[in-house]
Write an enzyme that holds these catalytic residues in place. Sequence first.
Site, PDB file in Angstrom:
ATOM      1  N   ASP A  33       0.856  -1.184   0.000  1.00  0.00           N
ATOM      2  CA  ASP A  33       0.000   0.000   0.000  1.00  0.00           C
ATOM      3  C   ASP A  33       0.893   1.236   0.000  1.00  0.00           C
ATOM      4  O   ASP A  33       1.501   1.579   1.016  1.00  0.00           O
ATOM      5  CB  ASP A  33      -0.915  -0.012   1.225  1.00  0.00           C
ATOM      6  CG  ASP A  33      -2.208   0.740   0.982  1.00  0.00           C
ATOM      7  OD1 ASP A  33      -2.158   1.762   0.277  1.00  0.00           O
ATOM      8  OD2 ASP A  33      -3.257   0.314   1.496  1.00  0.00           O
ATOM      9  N   ASP A  87      -2.527   4.857  -2.367  1.00  0.00           N
ATOM     10  CA  ASP A  87      -3.456   5.604  -1.519  1.00  0.00           C
ATOM     11  C   ASP A  87      -3.615   7.038  -2.032  1.00  0.00           C
ATOM     12  O   ASP A  87      -2.631   7.713  -2.324  1.00  0.00           O
ATOM     13  CB  ASP A  87      -2.898   5.607  -0.091  1.00  0.00           C
ATOM     14  CG  ASP A  87      -3.839   6.224   0.909  1.00  0.00           C
ATOM     15  OD1 ASP A  87      -4.942   5.689   1.087  1.00  0.00           O
ATOM     16  OD2 ASP A  87      -3.460   7.242   1.528  1.00  0.00           O
ATOM     17  N   ASP A 134     -12.041   1.287   4.368  1.00  0.00           N
ATOM     18  CA  ASP A 134     -12.674   2.587   4.609  1.00  0.00           C
ATOM     19  C   ASP A 134     -14.193   2.537   4.497  1.00  0.00           C
ATOM     20  O   ASP A 134     -14.853   3.559   4.724  1.00  0.00           O
ATOM     21  CB  ASP A 134     -12.161   3.616   3.590  1.00  0.00           C
ATOM     22  CG  ASP A 134     -10.738   4.065   3.852  1.00  0.00           C
ATOM     23  OD1 ASP A 134     -10.308   4.018   5.028  1.00  0.00           O
ATOM     24  OD2 ASP A 134     -10.047   4.457   2.894  1.00  0.00           O
TER      25      ASP A 134
END
Length: 539
Positions: A98, A199, A316
């Site tokens: 990530d 991200d 999320d």
Amino acid sequence: MNKKWWHNSVVYQIYPRSFYDTNGDGIGDIQGIIEKLDYLSDLGIDVIWLSPVFKSPNDDNGYDISDYEDIMEDFGTLSDMEKLLEEGNKRNIKILMDLVANHTSDEHKWFIESKKSKDNAYRDYYVWRDAANGGEPNDLGSIFSGSAWEWDESTKQYYLHLFSKKQPDLNWENPKVRQEVYSFMNFWIEKGIGGFRMDVIDLIGKLPDEKITGNGPKLHEYIREMNENTFGKKDLLTVGECWGATPEIAKMYSNPENKELSMVFQFEHIGLDQQPGMDKWDLKPLHLADLKRVFHKWQTCFDKDGWNSLFWNNHDLPRIVSRWGNDKEGRVESAKMLATLLHGLSGTPYIYQGEELGMTNIRLKDIQDYKDIETLNMYKDRIAKGYSHEEIMESVYAKGRDNARTPMQWTEEENGGFTTGTPWIAVNPDYRLVNASAQVNDPNSIYNHYKKLIRLRKENEVIVYGDFRLLLPEDTNIFAYARTLNEDIIVVLCNFYGEETDYQLPKEYEYAGELLITNYEDTVSNKLRPYEALMYRVP
């Protein structure tokens, strides 16, 4: 289309803190992921997207990185990470790291140096501005509530943080910053990772003085430069998180000729149960017609000039069976229906940990029981604005990020078999009913439904590359579509709701052939039972 290995792959996202704890400290770890690789291999996935495991003070659960080339002690060591890569390769499972390149932790050595003085060599690694009219440089807001500017008393300037004040934004206009990012990306590429999930990558081209955050004018120039300096000559999967993506923007990212990314996450469908022009916390019911419209647009916008991602959940987002399914009496059927709807589409599917079990949202008793900084900041902000506790909690129950972050439910034992210690966040109390050990060997389980959908994608090119046609576009209860590749036609029929409904398909798509998968034991002509889903081949 030039076929790529990720076109028929399925990605499984792991949130390490909540996946599996091997040392009893209540926090998931890399050794726990290694222990569960056979479970994932049995499911049939090809790629693990690993939420950040880099060294971090954990202000935003790892998305605030203090060292990109080391591992957070909670999760293990660099040697553990290298072992995970090795064990994944043995099972033909690739690991996506990530990449958090928009911001760092305020405890990163670059920011520590940057704060020392205005003429420090690292000062321009971050976005610093003078005060304006005795206050913030402008009214840019943080995504985590409040101002995006934080005053630094020692150097008498503000720094930009589009997220937490402990997540200062990097200055991508500085070429030294870009080279630093490429350096640590290559560090991980050389260790053998399968690619990057990026991200909030659409924020790196920000122009804060003009209050431009997403899709800045130099964004794609930066990504092409990144491609050229890192993964461009490697056969790696790259997916960008792009909340503001339109089909035109998504094509810029994912058209192979542009040499940018493999694909993006676009979130147009995710905002459909949010009041227009308001925050995600301002709820409204989902209308199936809106979901059909958005999916139809994204299924038909690419023509060898881009690639799609498919997802319902991530770290999320709330659990899809609680959000748009029925997490009570219809949990099993609606979870399978939602899975069938998504996995029959064109694009690379992403499964979030526990989705394959039908894990549900959690309702914690008190706001203090929540851990997520976004949720806690929103609560304080809305209380100050006059919202009632009850109103805010309903939004938290529906959309709070901790819904996705409760521990993975492995068994019906205490804490769902996640840990022998005290879990860092509460385990959903339904773990005795919803857990992996109860489903793996049950042929009718949600887990085995996902397993079969994954296998169907690998065995049927029509699911990967077929054209999309929306069927029954005016039906308010049924989401139906056909996928066509040459003479091969597959139809997917999904009753989105809990009431039985009738339908009549065009004759050329009527069921008269091979039933590929269903969530009921039999089929009924021209009728769909509550949350019923069918996928079949037309002869």
